[in-house]
Motif scaffolding. Sequence first.
Motif, PDB file in Angstrom:
ATOM      1  N   ALA A 105       5.709   1.865   2.253  1.00 39.89           N
ATOM      2  CA  ALA A 105       4.475   1.084   2.299  1.00 39.89           C
ATOM      3  C   ALA A 105       3.862   1.124   3.699  1.00 39.89           C
ATOM      4  O   ALA A 105       2.647   1.270   3.860  1.00 39.89           O
ATOM      5  CB  ALA A 105       4.757  -0.357   1.888  1.00 39.89           C
ATOM      6  N   TYR A 109       0.199   2.433   4.931  1.00 36.22           N
ATOM      7  CA  TYR A 109      -0.691   1.585   5.723  1.00 36.22           C
ATOM      8  C   TYR A 109      -1.156   2.329   6.981  1.00 36.22           C
ATOM      9  O   TYR A 109      -2.336   2.362   7.304  1.00 36.22           O
ATOM     10  CB  TYR A 109       0.042   0.299   6.107  1.00 36.22           C
ATOM     11  CG  TYR A 109      -0.751  -0.576   7.034  1.00 36.22           C
ATOM     12  CD1 TYR A 109      -1.740  -1.416   6.539  1.00 36.22           C
ATOM     13  CD2 TYR A 109      -0.523  -0.556   8.411  1.00 36.22           C
ATOM     14  CE1 TYR A 109      -2.484  -2.203   7.387  1.00 36.22           C
ATOM     15  CE2 TYR A 109      -1.257  -1.341   9.266  1.00 36.22           C
ATOM     16  CZ  TYR A 109      -2.244  -2.172   8.749  1.00 36.22           C
ATOM     17  OH  TYR A 109      -2.989  -2.938   9.585  1.00 36.22           O
TER      18      TYR A 109
ATOM     19  N   VAL B 581      -3.749  -2.382   0.647  1.00 37.40           N
ATOM     20  CA  VAL B 581      -2.767  -3.252  -0.024  1.00 37.40           C
ATOM     21  C   VAL B 581      -2.367  -2.692  -1.393  1.00 37.40           C
ATOM     22  O   VAL B 581      -1.180  -2.600  -1.711  1.00 37.40           O
ATOM     23  CB  VAL B 581      -3.317  -4.680  -0.174  1.00 37.40           C
ATOM     24  CG1 VAL B 581      -2.346  -5.546  -0.973  1.00 37.40           C
ATOM     25  CG2 VAL B 581      -3.572  -5.286   1.198  1.00 37.40           C
ATOM     26  N   GLY B 582      -3.356  -2.274  -2.177  1.00 34.95           N
ATOM     27  CA  GLY B 582      -3.082  -1.743  -3.516  1.00 34.95           C
ATOM     28  C   GLY B 582      -2.115  -0.571  -3.487  1.00 34.95           C
ATOM     29  O   GLY B 582      -1.018  -0.648  -4.070  1.00 34.95           O
ATOM     30  N   MET B 584      -0.207   0.428  -1.157  1.00 39.10           N
ATOM     31  CA  MET B 584       1.078   0.062  -0.559  1.00 39.10           C
ATOM     32  C   MET B 584       1.976  -0.608  -1.593  1.00 39.10           C
ATOM     33  O   MET B 584       3.153  -0.258  -1.733  1.00 39.10           O
ATOM     34  CB  MET B 584       0.850  -0.914   0.609  1.00 39.10           C
ATOM     35  CG  MET B 584       0.458  -0.248   1.902  1.00 39.10           C
ATOM     36  SD  MET B 584      -0.159  -1.464   3.079  1.00 39.10           S
ATOM     37  CE  MET B 584       1.337  -2.282   3.544  1.00 39.10           C
ATOM     38  N   THR B 585       1.408  -1.567  -2.343  1.00 36.61           N
ATOM     39  CA  THR B 585       2.197  -2.301  -3.343  1.00 36.61           C
ATOM     40  C   THR B 585       2.693  -1.341  -4.422  1.00 36.61           C
ATOM     41  O   THR B 585       3.874  -1.356  -4.792  1.00 36.61           O
ATOM     42  CB  THR B 585       1.324  -3.389  -3.995  1.00 36.61           C
ATOM     43  OG1 THR B 585       0.560  -4.011  -2.968  1.00 36.61           O
ATOM     44  CG2 THR B 585       2.161  -4.410  -4.713  1.00 36.61           C
ATOM     45  N   ARG B 586       1.768  -0.494  -4.894  1.00 37.34           N
ATOM     46  CA  ARG B 586       2.145   0.433  -5.978  1.00 37.34           C
ATOM     47  C   ARG B 586       3.288   1.343  -5.535  1.00 37.34           C
ATOM     48  O   ARG B 586       4.295   1.460  -6.224  1.00 37.34           O
ATOM     49  CB  ARG B 586       0.923   1.269  -6.386  1.00 37.34           C
ATOM     50  CG  ARG B 586       0.053   0.590  -7.442  1.00 37.34           C
ATOM     51  CD  ARG B 586      -0.913   1.584  -8.061  1.00 37.34           C
ATOM     52  NE  ARG B 586      -1.877   2.126  -7.106  1.00 37.34           N
ATOM     53  CZ  ARG B 586      -2.965   1.454  -6.720  1.00 37.34           C
ATOM     54  NH1 ARG B 586      -3.225   0.257  -7.188  1.00 37.34           N
ATOM     55  NH2 ARG B 586      -3.792   2.005  -5.856  1.00 37.34           N
ATOM     56  N   GLY B 588       5.410   1.002  -3.031  1.00 34.89           N
ATOM     57  CA  GLY B 588       6.629   0.246  -2.727  1.00 34.89           C
ATOM     58  C   GLY B 588       7.381  -0.110  -3.994  1.00 34.89           C
ATOM     59  O   GLY B 588       8.592   0.112  -4.097  1.00 34.89           O
ATOM     60  N   LEU B 589       6.630  -0.618  -4.977  1.00 36.73           N
ATOM     61  CA  LEU B 589       7.274  -1.032  -6.221  1.00 36.73           C
ATOM     62  C   LEU B 589       7.854   0.160  -6.965  1.00 36.73           C
ATOM     63  O   LEU B 589       8.936   0.082  -7.540  1.00 36.73           O
ATOM     64  CB  LEU B 589       6.280  -1.792  -7.108  1.00 36.73           C
ATOM     65  CG  LEU B 589       5.920  -3.196  -6.604  1.00 36.73           C
ATOM     66  CD1 LEU B 589       4.876  -3.848  -7.511  1.00 36.73           C
ATOM     67  CD2 LEU B 589       7.169  -4.071  -6.503  1.00 36.73           C
TER      68      LEU B 589
END
Lengths: 269, 611
Positions: A105, A109, B581-582, B584-586, B588-589
Amino acid sequence: MNWWVLIAFVAAMLVLRWRRVGILTWVAAWLVGLYLVLNYVFVVPVPVSVIKIYMGIVSLSLFAFVLTDSQRMTEFWQPIQAFVVEPRYRPLLALVALAIPALVAFRIYADMTATPQAPFFARTVHPAPPDSIIVHDSELALGTADNPYRDLETSNPEEFKERLEKGRAVYYLNCFYCHGDLMAGAGMYAHALNPIPTNFQDPGTIAMLREAFLYWRIAKGAPGMPEEGGPWQSAMPAWESFLTEEEMWNVILFLYDFTGYQPRAVELH
Amino acid sequence: MSTSRKKWLGPRVLAQRVLAAAVLGFALLPTSLAAQDASNELGLEVYTKWCGHCHGDQGDGLGVAASRLKPVPRDFTSGKYKIRMTTTGNIPTDADLTRAIRLGLYGTSMPAFTENYLSDAEVSAVVEYIKSFSDWFEDPELQNPETITIPEPPTYDLEAAQTLGRQVYEETGCARCHGEHGRGDGMSAPTLVDDWGNHIRVADLTKPWTFRGGGTRKDIFRSMSTGFNGTPMPGFHNNLGATPEESQQRMWAIVDYMLSLAGGPWEDGETPYANLLRSVPVETELDLEQGTELFAAAPKATFPLFGQIVEPGRNFYPSAVEVTAQAIHNEDEIAFRITWNDMRAETGGSNAPDLPAPLWDDHLAEIGQATAGVSDAGDDEGGFWGDEEVEEAEDEGGFWGDEEVAEAEDEGGFWGDEEVAEDDGGDDFWGEEEGGDAAAASDTLDTEFSDAFALQFPLQKPEGVRQPYFLFGDVQNPVDLWFVDLAKPTVGQRYEGRGSSALSPSEGGDEVITQATFDNGEWSVIFKRKRKGSGLSFEEDAFLPIAFSVWDGFNRERGNKRGLSAWYQVYLEPLEKPSPVGPMTRAGLTVLGLELLFIAMVRRRNGKTVS
């Protein structure tokens, strides 16, 4: 070459071999070690893309090395399995399991918020010359042509010296703003140019080239360059609009004399 | 070399000091005058190979390159040197000359002769050889000159710089030449000449990376202390306060004031240059009434300029050395603000990118000092722009070849005479600092050409990497010039360029709105245009080539005689930045899910094998 890094790498690998470490450690050591070697052993930095390719090849080889032997396979797999299964590793496993997605992540970023970098055009520094060029109405076959005054160096040293002086005048009236007083490509305008002016003191430039190649580059300048050389961005003038053929050959004599290099000879097929 | 002498207490007029120094020097007499080695063969050899083409075989500064160099190469016969550790009017030490050779003079064609080129022995030999050109180095009265020592600098103090430093700047009259804000635009800047009668450009104090003697705090302290012999720049050693200590303190304050103009202390070798201009999105209307305020949020990018020497109209000494650009855009429009420093605003006369310019620029001719032959060459505005370029070129070539020899000789004679006259009045530079020599300088005041500026873009978005030729485009790849003649600052003009000989005003199309102001030596030009329309479309999240041209009317720049930049890039940041954010979340999950799957599988398999 930064020999100390290389020596440290070899020494570390020898120690690991001597200690007969497990195959998993061995594979990890190779990956990390080669990454460090590629990044820090060479004085001229290796491009990131090249490092990526090399690391890919190394990973595949290590993968193959492990997979092709069931003994190694087992040895490689056991510590991983233990880490995942055994309760005593549980806190560490949880930490690793969370750290990896966090890193991914963070990488996304960083990429998405990075300052954009201007695109870079990888031009060919010494593009291939055409077969022949026409300068001031006279045609010159670049493959076979030679500096018409080069012979004077032995046959008439006096005239050769005069021509060097004339060449010096041409250089210091026209060329040194960019190529520099020292011919090192660091003239007073060099910092404002892209691509930067050629450094004639570098053994990789005029020392590797034939005089006819220089004549072509001087007479036709950037506008006469093939597309792969980036003719639209180089500030090299087409000197045929300012100089006579004789002046261009004279300045070529001067370039070699001043730097102490010899031109590459014409190859006779 | 350094001798300690009584420090002067209290400020004195320099003329007195020079006289006193001369008397004192006579009293001390030289302890050892290094006998000039008549056969300094190594020195001659080094000089001939590396120095003669600029400084001349006779050391008179009239080498073959001199006619196309400004500042002109040092005339070694004069004994006057700018960068020294010796006090005003004195000859330099060997260490000073060695420094100039080893480090070069920034912003000029004097290179740094590092150990790769000259050994220590060769440098010493050539230093001796250079000294042998001038009587001053043998004159007993001038030996063992007073030298300064540079104390360790105190911590950089912005507060003191802006109060005490600014105060000293005003009291000392720096602004008269260097301008109110140090941009080299003082009242007398256009009229300043050196001891040889050449107009010299006042240093732009906001750019320490262009200082001839270096821009570190110690370098500036030295230049401020010793002044530049042969120029109107005086030295202020122990002269800025009632005591040497006070003078020193005030000196550091003014040094730091100068550096504060450049944004703080400067690290040797640093340049501010960028290769990308970022245009930032704004929500508001691009209302030019707001002027500079409009660009408050836009990052600045500075790009170096060089003289157009590639084509006819060759400009060997452009006035502007860099431009600083900003850009902003909204949904419909884009605006650029460009600033650069200029000694004086030329708003009379006119200018255009397609005006004919001389084949090359001879500064000696332009200030009325060269021989008739040379000025003919410079002023021949004939048609090299025409179609028969090749034929023209041949003629020119031959013409130049002959001309150069004659030219150098003529100038030699001319200068030779001049020097004799100059030598009589060695201490004269004070007088000139008072604004003398207006007669010589008045020739340079010319209002024929106004200042001007242009932005250059490709007319169409380039396919792939291919861009138009950076000198006003080429036949297949035209450029779009946004031009403003600063005599008419609100008239935005557009030209289509297919090469510098094929520029034509654009017919119709979208208007470019311009606005320009000149404030204390800084031009600020704003351009505004619709983002989409005729010509290049300014798409978001894309890189577009951009280049800059500056014309300084004072320097008689017009047409292709200009300062210009290479191609750089402008990048329009998207109005709506995608949120990280989108993704990154996708990601990461997804990774976490794969991990859990892996763990579950391993455990299941393990359980099986165990059972």
